[in-house]
Design an enzyme around this catalytic site. Structure first.
Site, PDB file in Angstrom:
ATOM      1  NE  ARG A  36      -5.288   2.897   9.941  1.00 31.02           N
ATOM      2  CZ  ARG A  36      -5.217   3.403  11.151  1.00 31.02           C
ATOM      3  NH1 ARG A  36      -5.144   4.706  11.327  1.00 31.02           N
ATOM      4  NH2 ARG A  36      -5.199   2.634  12.202  1.00 31.02           N
ATOM      5  CB  ILE A  46      -9.077  -4.072   1.937  1.00 24.86           C
ATOM      6  CG1 ILE A  46      -8.802  -3.389   3.275  1.00 24.86           C
ATOM      7  CG2 ILE A  46      -8.518  -5.472   1.914  1.00 24.86           C
ATOM      8  CD1 ILE A  46      -9.637  -3.954   4.419  1.00 24.86           C
ATOM      9  CG  ASP A  47      -8.023   0.969   3.552  1.00 26.83           C
ATOM     10  OD1 ASP A  47      -8.829   0.124   3.967  1.00 26.83           O
ATOM     11  OD2 ASP A  47      -7.125   1.450   4.259  1.00 26.83           O
ATOM     12  CE  LYS A  71     -27.862  -5.436  21.345  1.00 27.50           C
ATOM     13  NZ  LYS A  71     -27.403  -5.755  22.695  1.00 27.50           N
ATOM     14  CG  HIS A 121      -7.780  -7.307  11.292  1.00 29.91           C
ATOM     15  ND1 HIS A 121      -8.020  -6.580  12.433  1.00 29.91           N
ATOM     16  CD2 HIS A 121      -6.663  -6.768  10.742  1.00 29.91           C
ATOM     17  CE1 HIS A 121      -7.086  -5.659  12.572  1.00 29.91           C
ATOM     18  NE2 HIS A 121      -6.260  -5.744  11.559  1.00 29.91           N
ATOM     19  CD  GLN A 178     -14.109  -4.506   7.081  1.00 31.70           C
ATOM     20  OE1 GLN A 178     -14.441  -3.567   6.377  1.00 31.70           O
ATOM     21  NE2 GLN A 178     -13.679  -4.330   8.314  1.00 31.70           N
ATOM     22  N   GLY A 196       0.823  -1.204   0.000  1.00 30.84           N
ATOM     23  CA  GLY A 196       0.000   0.000   0.000  1.00 30.84           C
ATOM     24  C   GLY A 196       0.858   1.254   0.000  1.00 30.84           C
ATOM     25  N   GLY A 200       2.477   3.055   2.248  1.00 29.96           N
ATOM     26  CA  GLY A 200       3.773   3.031   2.932  1.00 29.96           C
ATOM     27  C   GLY A 200       4.801   2.241   2.136  1.00 29.96           C
ATOM     28  NE  ARG A 219     -31.263  -5.818  19.912  1.00 25.86           N
ATOM     29  CZ  ARG A 219     -30.973  -7.052  20.295  1.00 25.86           C
ATOM     30  NH1 ARG A 219     -30.507  -7.926  19.426  1.00 25.86           N
ATOM     31  NH2 ARG A 219     -31.134  -7.414  21.543  1.00 25.86           N
TER      32      ARG A 219
HETATM   33  O1  F6P Z   1      -4.718  -0.133   5.164  1.00 19.92           O
HETATM   34  C1  F6P Z   1      -5.452  -1.274   5.247  1.00 19.92           C
HETATM   35  C2  F6P Z   1      -6.055  -1.439   6.618  1.00 19.92           C
HETATM   36  O2  F6P Z   1      -6.803  -2.623   6.548  1.00 19.92           O
HETATM   37  C3  F6P Z   1      -6.894  -0.276   7.124  1.00 19.92           C
HETATM   38  O3  F6P Z   1      -8.172  -0.215   6.583  1.00 19.92           O
HETATM   39  C4  F6P Z   1      -6.871  -0.530   8.602  1.00 19.92           C
HETATM   40  O4  F6P Z   1      -7.106   0.641   9.344  1.00 19.92           O
HETATM   41  C5  F6P Z   1      -5.487  -1.015   8.823  1.00 19.92           C
HETATM   42  O5  F6P Z   1      -5.066  -1.615   7.622  1.00 19.92           O
HETATM   43  C6  F6P Z   1      -5.376  -1.984   9.971  1.00 19.92           C
HETATM   44  O6  F6P Z   1      -4.050  -2.351  10.122  1.00 19.92           O
HETATM   45  P1  F6P Z   1      -3.514  -3.437  11.137  1.00 19.92           P
HETATM   46  O7  F6P Z   1      -3.606  -4.762  10.471  1.00 19.92           O
HETATM   47  O8  F6P Z   1      -2.121  -3.042  11.401  1.00 19.92           O
HETATM   48  O9  F6P Z   1      -4.402  -3.399  12.349  1.00 19.92           O
END
Ligand code: F6P
EC number: 2.7.1.11
Length: 341
Positions: A171, A126-127, A266, A272, A274, A102, A104, A162
């Site tokens: 993020r 995934i973002d 709720k 994760h 996802q 990604g 970084g 509900r």
């Molecule tokens: O950048 C992908 C991502 O899945 C973000 O949507 C999420 O905030 C982050 O990684 C979570 O990262 P980690 O696996 O370090 O908790």
């Protein structure tokens, strides 16, 4: 040619499909040697790698995660390590390095390329927030998981009258919330790009119940924030990777709605889930195409660039262009989603 491949940053369904495709194209077509570095750039730094042949990538197309392992390196450490990484890669006789990752990872790839290393990047997340590519693989899978979760939550929500507040990943960009919220017919969608007012959600729920509807689903991205002064919710501290530590907007919003509405609300945090499991057909195909094109680029000497999807075509774009800004949800996409509330 000797090609190095690594997967860095958060994992993502489709990473193995890229690795498999790189190996097939490079070994089968060009007779190359492929070294897979373990745990991202850490493996390159520590000299941990394995040789990848056709047998080594057999059966991984549909497997989630990454057979090479992944890790995040802190920005400062990465900057410091860059010269060293470039040296390591040269010592290994790497003719082309293919980092899959990604924002970084691709920033580091750009630094390595600036340090003179032959690099071809492959974007993943995934973002779906990397500019210069219409899509990243992993996104379609994540949207499918979140959509299915909301479809399921609707039936139980209706049985108990509900409100379900479903927190999805994202993020700085709300693509998962936008598309899964639309696909599942969520009644409210909150994105990081636009601060929300909980009063609007309260109004929406009350209006639904007044029409005889017995439930509501709100899809909220983890990076969404309430508008100033509308609800108690602090900004989180920044961790060593430069990421905000989220305070749990899904839970905070569910409590707030329950308090204001006097109805049960709720929180459901998908987290994760996802990112795990098998990639969709779309993601397998995109990942496979990216791998194929990365090897072709390496053989053309087309370095300092990354694979990207433009319409239906795979093109190469400069790494510099890809990491300058994140691709966030534009206003017109939000307007389309609003019309289905
Ligand atoms: O950048 C992908 C991502 O899945 C973000 O949507 C999420 O905030 C982050 O990684 C979570 O990262 P980690 O696996 O370090 O908790």
């Amino acid at each position: 040619m000797r090609i190095g491949v690594l997967t860095a940053g958060g994992d993502c369904p489709g990473l193995n499909a890229v690795i498999r495709s790189v190996v097939h194209r490079a070994v089968d077509n060009y007779g190359d040697e492929v070294l897979g570095f373990e745990d991202g750039y850490a493996g390159l730094l520590d000299g941990r790698y394995r040789s990848l042949d056709l047998n080594g990538v057999s059966g991984i197309l549909a497997r989630g995660g990454t057979i090479l392992g992944s890790s995040r390196l802190e920005r400062d450490r990465l900057r410091e390590a860059c010269g060293h990484l470039a040296e390591e890669a040269r010592d290994f006789g790497i003719d082309a390095l293919i980092p899959i990752g990604g924002e970084g990872t691709l920033t580091a790839a750009r630094m390595l390329s600036d340090a003179g290393l032959p690099v071809v990047g492959v974007p993943k997340t995934i973002d779906n927030d990397i500019s210069s590519t219409d899509r990243t693989f992993g996104f379609d899978t994540a949207v499918g998981v979140a959509t299915e979760a909301m479809d399921r939550l609707k039936t139980t929500a209706e049985s108990h009258q509900r409100v379900m507040v479903v927190e999805v990943m994202g993020r700085h960009a709300g693509w998962i919330a936008l598309e899964s919220g639309m696909a599942a017919g969520a009644h409210g969608i909150c994105l990081p790009e636009r601060p929300f007012d909980p009063a609007d959600l309260v109004k929406m729920v009350e209006e639904r119940f007044s029409r005889g509807k017995k439930f509501a689903v709100v899809c909220v991205a983890e990076g969404a924030h309430p508008a100033e002064g509308t609800m108690d919710y602090g900004k989180g501290a920044i961790d060593q990777f430069g990421h905000e530590r989220f305070q749990g907007i899904g839970t905070a919003l569910a409590y707030e709605l329950e308090r204001r509405l006097g109805k049960e609300a709720k929180p459901v945090i998908l987290g994760h889930v996802q990112r795990g499991g098998t990639p969709t057909a779309f993601d397998r195909v995109l990942a496979t195409r990216f791998g194929w094109h990365a090897v072709e680029a390496a053989h053309r000497g087309d370095f300092g660039r990354m694979t990207a999807l433009k319409g239906n075509d795979i093109v190469m774009v400069p790494l510099a262009e890809a990491v300058t800004e994140l691709k966030t949800v534009p206003k017109d996409r939000m307007l389309e989603a609003e019309s289905v509330f």
